[in-house]
Motif scaffolding. Structure first.
Motif, PDB file in Angstrom:
ATOM      1  N   ASP A  43       0.823  -1.216   0.000  1.00  0.00           N
ATOM      2  CA  ASP A  43       0.000   0.000   0.000  1.00  0.00           C
ATOM      3  C   ASP A  43       0.850   1.256   0.000  1.00  0.00           C
ATOM      4  N   ASP A  44       2.047   1.165   0.616  1.00  0.00           N
ATOM      5  CA  ASP A  44       2.910   2.365   0.624  1.00  0.00           C
ATOM      6  C   ASP A  44       3.913   2.333  -0.530  1.00  0.00           C
ATOM      7  N   ASN A  45       3.582   1.522  -1.554  1.00  0.00           N
ATOM      8  CA  ASN A  45       4.341   1.488  -2.806  1.00  0.00           C
ATOM      9  C   ASN A  45       5.765   0.945  -2.643  1.00  0.00           C
ATOM     10  N   THR A  46       5.988   0.139  -1.632  1.00  0.00           N
ATOM     11  CA  THR A  46       7.281  -0.535  -1.513  1.00  0.00           C
ATOM     12  C   THR A  46       7.149  -1.932  -2.125  1.00  0.00           C
ATOM     13  N   VAL A  47       8.286  -2.557  -2.426  1.00  0.00           N
ATOM     14  CA  VAL A  47       8.303  -3.906  -2.999  1.00  0.00           C
ATOM     15  C   VAL A  47       8.620  -4.909  -1.890  1.00  0.00           C
ATOM     16  N   CYS A  48       7.623  -5.703  -1.549  1.00  0.00           N
ATOM     17  CA  CYS A  48       7.782  -6.773  -0.546  1.00  0.00           C
ATOM     18  C   CYS A  48       8.279  -6.223   0.784  1.00  0.00           C
ATOM     19  N   PHE A  49       7.934  -4.947   1.099  1.00  0.00           N
ATOM     20  CA  PHE A  49       8.356  -4.296   2.340  1.00  0.00           C
ATOM     21  C   PHE A  49       9.868  -4.340   2.544  1.00  0.00           C
ATOM     22  N   GLY A  50      10.615  -4.535   1.430  1.00  0.00           N
ATOM     23  CA  GLY A  50      12.070  -4.581   1.558  1.00  0.00           C
ATOM     24  C   GLY A  50      12.572  -5.827   2.265  1.00  0.00           C
ATOM     25  N   ARG A  51      11.701  -6.849   2.419  1.00  0.00           N
ATOM     26  CA  ARG A  51      12.089  -8.066   3.147  1.00  0.00           C
ATOM     27  C   ARG A  51      12.040  -9.287   2.235  1.00  0.00           C
ATOM     28  N   GLY A  52      12.222  -9.076   0.968  1.00  0.00           N
ATOM     29  CA  GLY A  52      12.231 -10.146  -0.008  1.00  0.00           C
ATOM     30  C   GLY A  52      12.474  -9.570  -1.379  1.00  0.00           C
ATOM     31  N   VAL A  53      12.453 -10.455  -2.386  1.00  0.00           N
ATOM     32  CA  VAL A  53      12.654  -9.997  -3.758  1.00  0.00           C
ATOM     33  C   VAL A  53      11.442 -10.420  -4.582  1.00  0.00           C
ATOM     34  N   CYS A  54      11.178  -9.655  -5.579  1.00  0.00           N
ATOM     35  CA  CYS A  54      10.037  -9.931  -6.447  1.00  0.00           C
ATOM     36  C   CYS A  54      10.525 -10.713  -7.658  1.00  0.00           C
ATOM     37  N   LYS A  55      10.052 -11.963  -7.759  1.00  0.00           N
ATOM     38  CA  LYS A  55      10.406 -12.806  -8.893  1.00  0.00           C
ATOM     39  C   LYS A  55       9.128 -13.331  -9.525  1.00  0.00           C
ATOM     40  N   CYS A  56       9.078 -13.236 -10.818  1.00  0.00           N
ATOM     41  CA  CYS A  56       7.884 -13.675 -11.557  1.00  0.00           C
ATOM     42  C   CYS A  56       6.624 -13.049 -10.961  1.00  0.00           C
ATOM     43  N   ASN A  57       6.752 -11.755 -10.545  1.00  0.00           N
ATOM     44  CA  ASN A  57       5.617 -10.985 -10.034  1.00  0.00           C
ATOM     45  C   ASN A  57       5.067 -11.544  -8.717  1.00  0.00           C
ATOM     46  N   GLN A  58       5.918 -12.224  -7.944  1.00  0.00           N
ATOM     47  CA  GLN A  58       5.547 -12.727  -6.624  1.00  0.00           C
ATOM     48  C   GLN A  58       6.712 -12.523  -5.675  1.00  0.00           C
ATOM     49  N   CYS A  59       6.362 -12.219  -4.413  1.00  0.00           N
ATOM     50  CA  CYS A  59       7.405 -11.982  -3.417  1.00  0.00           C
ATOM     51  C   CYS A  59       8.020 -13.300  -2.965  1.00  0.00           C
ATOM     52  N   GLU A  60       9.343 -13.389  -3.029  1.00  0.00           N
ATOM     53  CA  GLU A  60      10.088 -14.475  -2.391  1.00  0.00           C
ATOM     54  C   GLU A  60      10.710 -13.892  -1.135  1.00  0.00           C
ATOM     55  N   CYS A  61      10.087 -14.186   0.004  1.00  0.00           N
ATOM     56  CA  CYS A  61      10.420 -13.526   1.264  1.00  0.00           C
ATOM     57  C   CYS A  61      11.679 -14.096   1.897  1.00  0.00           C
ATOM     58  N   ASN A  62      12.333 -13.235   2.695  1.00  0.00           N
ATOM     59  CA  ASN A  62      13.450 -13.698   3.517  1.00  0.00           C
ATOM     60  C   ASN A  62      12.944 -14.721   4.534  1.00  0.00           C
ATOM     61  N   ASP A  63      13.884 -15.465   5.117  1.00  0.00           N
ATOM     62  CA  ASP A  63      13.518 -16.509   6.077  1.00  0.00           C
ATOM     63  C   ASP A  63      12.635 -15.952   7.183  1.00  0.00           C
ATOM     64  N   GLY A  64      11.515 -16.600   7.415  1.00  0.00           N
ATOM     65  CA  GLY A  64      10.615 -16.231   8.511  1.00  0.00           C
ATOM     66  C   GLY A  64       9.478 -15.335   8.084  1.00  0.00           C
ATOM     67  N   TYR A  65       9.699 -14.481   7.068  1.00  0.00           N
ATOM     68  CA  TYR A  65       8.664 -13.548   6.638  1.00  0.00           C
ATOM     69  C   TYR A  65       7.669 -14.255   5.719  1.00  0.00           C
ATOM     70  N   GLN A  66       6.432 -13.840   5.821  1.00  0.00           N
ATOM     71  CA  GLN A  66       5.351 -14.566   5.177  1.00  0.00           C
ATOM     72  C   GLN A  66       4.821 -13.834   3.948  1.00  0.00           C
ATOM     73  N   PRO A  67       4.535 -14.601   2.868  1.00  0.00           N
ATOM     74  CA  PRO A  67       3.884 -13.976   1.712  1.00  0.00           C
ATOM     75  C   PRO A  67       2.451 -13.586   2.083  1.00  0.00           C
ATOM     76  N   PRO A  68       1.777 -12.737   1.315  1.00  0.00           N
ATOM     77  CA  PRO A  68       2.210 -12.362  -0.045  1.00  0.00           C
ATOM     78  C   PRO A  68       3.178 -11.185  -0.097  1.00  0.00           C
ATOM     79  N   TYR A  69       3.302 -10.379   1.023  1.00  0.00           N
ATOM     80  CA  TYR A  69       4.113  -9.153   0.926  1.00  0.00           C
ATOM     81  C   TYR A  69       5.269  -9.127   1.907  1.00  0.00           C
TER      82      TYR A  69
END
Length: 732
Positions: free
Chosen positions: A543-569
Motif C-alpha cells: 500500500d505504501d508502494n514498496t516492494v515486498c516491504f524490503g524483506r524479499g525480492v520480487c520474482k515472476c511478479n511474486q514476493c520471495e520472502c526472507n527466512d521467517g517472513y510470510q507472503p504475499p508481501y
C-alpha cells in the motif's frame, strides 16, 4: 570394426559390451572414422549404422558364441552292474558374448533295470492306530511293486512320532513308557525317530520288521516327520543309499508336520544343523535341536538326489502335495553364477512349457530318449565359472563351464612405434595403446617422471569422474567430447553444455533466453529459472508502494520472502525474535541514558533511526513493557519500517521504579523484632515453669488429703524446752 564386446579394456568399450546387437568398427582414427571431439564409443553400433558411418564390411568385428563338448559318452540301454549313462553330454564349455544367448541340446534315456532304493517312513503316533494294518500292508505292496520295476531294488524302513518333551509329548515317567490309552496293550515308549532297517533286498527281513511295529503316542496333532526325513536324507551310510540308484522316501502319515520355529514352544532354540545324529538307531538330538524348515529339507533332498513320495490320508493331502511317483523327468540346475540365465525347452511327447528353472517331460517310458534345448545367456563380463545341470532325483550330471568374450580380437600387426601413435605406441583395434611413459589418444603426451595418477587427478573435479565422463584426460587437461547435436562440452572439467537447461512449455529457457553451462541467461524483460516470466513487480507492491516491504525480492511478479517472513508481501515474520526484547537495551540508552549501551548508544542502536519521548500512548497501538538495568519498568512502542531491521520508537517519559527501602526503619524494626521475640521466649519459659510447679503443688495437696494421721504424741519425741517446778513456790 563393429564388435559388441563385453569389455575391451584398452578401448574402454564397456557400453559396447552390454548390447549383443552392437558391433565394433576396426577402422583407424587416421581414416577419419572418429571425428574430433567424438568418443571412442561411436565404434560400437549396429552393423547398418557402422556401414552408414563409413565402416566397410571387412572392418566390422562381430565375434560369435563358441560351444565345445568336452565329454560325450553314449547313453546306456540296460543296467549291467556298472555306472550307467542316462544323460548326454556330460561336460560342455561355452564361450559367449554378453547378452547373446547360446543354445545346445541335452538328451536323456532311462536305463532299463536301473537300481531303486526305497526308504519307508511310518508314522506310529496314536492317531494312526486305526490305519496301522493298512500301513503295514502298503509297505509290503511297495516291495512287490519295486520288484516289478527293477531287479536291483532295495527297501529300508524307519518310524517316527515326535519330540519327547512338552508340549509335544507327555513327560510323565509312566506316560513316556506307555503314551497310549490304558486299553491299548501293544504300545511302545515315546520316541522321535528310529531307523529300523537299512536298505536291503531281503523281502522276508523287511516283512518281519514291518509286522513288529506297534503304536506309540504324543500330545498334539502335528508330527515330527521333517526330523525323520532329514535324518533319512543325511545319514546315507547308515540308511544304505547306493551311489548309482534312484532314491525314494515314502512317508505315511495322517497328520501335518512341525517345522522350524515350533521347537521354541519347548525352549529348543538351537537351529537344525542338517547333520546326521543317529546313535543306536535313534535320533539322539531330537530334544536338543529345532525341527528343520521345509527349505532346509528340500535342499538336502535335492543335494542327495532323493525324491519324496507322500502316502497320506485325504485330510492332509494338501499339506504334503509335492510330487507323485511317476515316470516324469525334470531337468534343472544347481545354483547359477551371478548374471547367468538358463531356460529349458523340453522336446518330448508329453513336454511341459519352456521355463527358466526347469524343463519337464511326463510319462517317459523306459528306453525312450527325450531331449531338452538348453539356452544359456551371460548378462555381464565374467571370469570362467561352472554350474551343474541334472535330472531331478538321478545321479547323472552335465557340467557347464562358461566364460565370456570380452577382449578385442582385431589381429593387428605388432608395431610399437606406429606413426599414427607418434611413434610411441601400437595401433590395436583402431586406437593407440601407448608405450610406458606416454598417454593421450595418439600417445602425444610424455609424462616423464610425473605420476600418471596425478595427471588424471588434475582432470577430476572434487575427486569425481575424470572430465565428468564427457571428455578425455590428455596430459592433465580435459579434451571435451562432442554432443550428439554437434556442439561440444566445455569447461575446465567438461562440466558445461548448452543443451541441458530447464524447459518451459517444452522450450529450452522458455524460448526467452539462452542456455549457458546448464543455466538460463534470460533476455531483457524476462526472468525465472526457465525465463518463463516477464519482469514486473506490480503484484509485489504494498500500500505504501514498496516492494515486498524490503524483506524479499520480487520474482515472476511474486514476493520471495526472507527466512521467517510470510507472503504475499513479507509483512510479518513468524518465528522471529520479539523486537520488544531485542530492542530493550537500545530503548534504555536512547530514552534515559542508562544501561549497557549508554556510552555508545548512537553506534549500537542504528536500527532505531528515530525515537520520540511521549507522555502517554494512544490505546490503539501495541505497547512493549520491559525492565531496564535499574529495575524500572519502561513502556515503549516500536514500528517496523521498510527493510528487515529498521524501527521507529515512541518512549514513555516516566518509568515505574520501585521506592528505595528505609534503612533506619529496617534496622529499628529488626532490633525491635529480635527483642520482642526474646521477650516472648522468656514469657513462654516462665509460663511453662509455672504450669509445672502448679501441677506438682496440686499433686502434693492431693496426696496430703489422702493421708490419715493418728492424734498422739510420738513416744520418741522430745521437746526442745524443759519445764522445772520450784517446790517451795506457793504462788504467792
Amino acid at each position: 570394426m563393429g564388435v559388441m564386446f563385453a569389455e575391451c579394456p584398452q578401448l574402454d568399450m564397456s557400453n559396447c559390451s552390454k548390447l549383443a546387437v552392437q558391433n565394433f568398427c576396426h577402422k583407424n582414427v587416421m581414416f577419419d572414422y572418429i571425428k574430433k571431439g567424438e568418443q571412442e564409443a561411436v565404434r560400437c553400433d549396429t552393423r547398418a549404422q557402422l556401414i552408414a558411418r563409413g565402416c566397410s564390411e571387412g572392418e566390422i568385428v562381430s565375434p560369435k558364441n563358441n560351444e565345445t563338448v568336452v565329454k560325450d559318452n553314449p547313453l546306456s540301454v540296460t543296467f549291467e552292474q556298472q555306472e550307467p549313462v542316462q544323460l548326454r553330454p556330460q561336460e560342455i564349455k561355452l564361450k559367449v558374448r554378453p547378452g547373446l544367448p547360446t543354445t545346445f541340446s541335452v538328451s536323456f534315456r532311462r536305463v532299463e533295470g536301473y537300481p531303486v532304493d526305497l526308504y519307508y517312513l511310518m508314522d506310529l503316533s496314536y492317531s494312526m492306530a486305526d490305519d496301522l494294518q493298512n500301513v503295514k500292508e502298503l509297505g509290503q505292496d511297495l516291495f512287490a511293486a519295486l520288484k516289478g520295476i527293477t531287479e536291483h531294488g532295495q527297501i529300508g524302513f524307519g518310524s517316527f512320532v515326535d519330540k519327547t518333551v512338552l508340549p509335544f509329548t507327555n513327560t510323565n515317567k509312566e506316560k513316556l513308557q506307555k503314551p497310549c490309552d490304558n486299553d491299548e496293550h501293544q504300545c511302545q515308549p515315546a520316541f522321535g525317530y528310529r531307523h529300523v532297517l537299512s536298505l536291503t533286498s531281503k523281502e522276508a527281513e523287511f516283512r518281519t520288521k514291518v509286522s513288529q511295529q506297534y503304536i506309540s503316542g504324543n500330545l498334539d496333532s502335528p508330527e515330527g516327520s521333517l526330523d525323520a526325513m532329514m535324518q533319512a536324507a543325511v545319514c546315507g551310510d547308515k540308511i544304505g543309499w547306493r551311489n548309482s540308484s534312484t532314491r525314494l522316501i515314502v512317508l505315511t502319515t495322517d497328520a501335518g508336520f512341525h517345522m522350524a520355529g515350533d521347537g521354541k514352544l519347548a525352549s529348543i532354540l538351537e537351529p537344525n544343523d542338517e547333520q546326521c545324529h543317529l546313535e543306536n538307531q535313534l535320533y539322539v538330538k531330537s530334544n536338543e535341536m529345532d525341527y528343520p524348515s521345509v527349505g532346509q529339507l528340500a535342499t538336502q533332498l535335492e543335494r542327495n538326489n532323493i525324491q519324496p513320495i507322500f502316502a497320506v490320508t485325504k485330510e492332509v493331502e494338501r499339506v504334503y502335495t509335492v510330487s507323485k511317483l511317476s515316470s516324469k523327468v525334470t531337468l534343472t540346475h544347481d545354483n547359477l553364477p551371478e548374471n547367468v540365465r538358463v531356460t529349458y525347452k523340453p522336446i518330448c511327447k508329453h513336454g511341459g512349457p519352456a521355463g527358466d528353472t526347469e524343463g519337464v517331460c511326463d510319462n517317459v517310458a523306459v528306453r525312450e530318449e527325450i531331449y531338452f534345448n538348453v539356452t544359456v545367456t551371460a548378462d555381464e563380463c565374467m571370469k570362467e565359472t561352472a554350474f551343474i545341470i541334472r535330472p531331478r532325483g538321478i545321479k547323472d550330471t552335465l557340467k557347464v563351464t562358461i566364460s565370456t568374450i570380452c577382449e578385442c580380437q582385431c589381429n593387428d600387426p605388432v608395431d610399437n612405434s606406429h606413426p599414427y601413435c607418434n611413434g610411441t605406441g601400437q595401433v590395436i583395434c583402431g586406437t593407440c595403446r601407448c608405450n610406458p611413459g606416454f598417454v593421450g589418444q595418439t600417445c602425444g603426451c610424455s609424462i616423464g617422471d610425473r605420476d600418471e595418477r596425478a595427471l588424471k587427478a588434475s582432470c577430476q573435479r572434487d575427486g569425481g569422474t575424470i572430465c565428468e565422463g564427457r571428455g578425455d584426460c590428455v596430459c592433465g587437461r580435459c579434451v571435451c567430447h562432442a554432443m550428439p547435436g554437434g556442439a561440444n562440452y566445455y569447461g575446465e572439467y567438461c562440466e558445461c553444455d548448452d543443451e541441458h537447461c530447464e524447459k518451459y512449455q517444452n522450450q529450452l529457457c522458455g524460448g526467452n533466453g539462452k542456455c549457458r553451462c546448464g543455466e538460463c541467461k534470460c533476455n531483457a524483460g524476462y526472468e525465472g529459472s526457465a525465463c518463463q516470466c516477464k519482469k514486473s513487480d506490480e503484484q509485489c507492491r504494498t500500500d505504501d508502494n514498496t516492494v515486498c516491504f524490503g524483506r524479499g525480492v520480487c520474482k515472476c511478479n511474486q514476493c520471495e520472502c526472507n527466512d521467517g517472513y510470510q507472503p504475499p508481501y513479507c509483512e510479518t515474520c513468524i518465528g522471529c525474535p520479539d523486537s520488544c526484547q531485542t530492542k530493550r537495551k537500545c530503548i534504555e540508552c536512547l530514552g534515559f541514558g542508562t544501561g549497557p549501551f549508554a556510552k555508545n548508544c548512537t553506534e549500537a542502536c542504528k536500527s532505531i533511526f528515530t525515537h520520540n519521548m511521549v507522555s502517554s500512548f494512544p490505546q490503539t497501538k501495541k505497547t512493549c513493557q520491559q525492565k531496564d538495568s535499574e529495575g524500572c519498568w519502561m513502556r515503549f512502542k516500536l514500528e517496523q519500517q521498510l527493510g528487515v531491521d529498521n524501527y521507529t520508537a515512541e518512549i514513555l517519559e516516566s518509568r515505574e521504579c520501585p521506592e528505595l527501602p528505609n534503612i533506619y526503619a529496617i534496622i529499628g524494626g529488626s532490633i525491635a523484632g529480635v527483642a520482642l521475640i526474646g521477650l516472648l521466649i522468656l514469657l513462654l519459659i516462665k509460663g511453662l515453669i509455672y504450669m509445672n510447679d502448679l501441677k506438682e503443688f496440686r499433686k502434693f495437696e492431693s496426696e496430703k488429703k489422702k493421708s490419715k494421721w493418728a492424734e498422739a504424741d510420738n513416744p520418741l519425741f522430745e521437746k526442745a524446752t524443759t519445764t522445772v517446778t520450784n517446790p517451795t513456790f506457793t504462788g504467792e
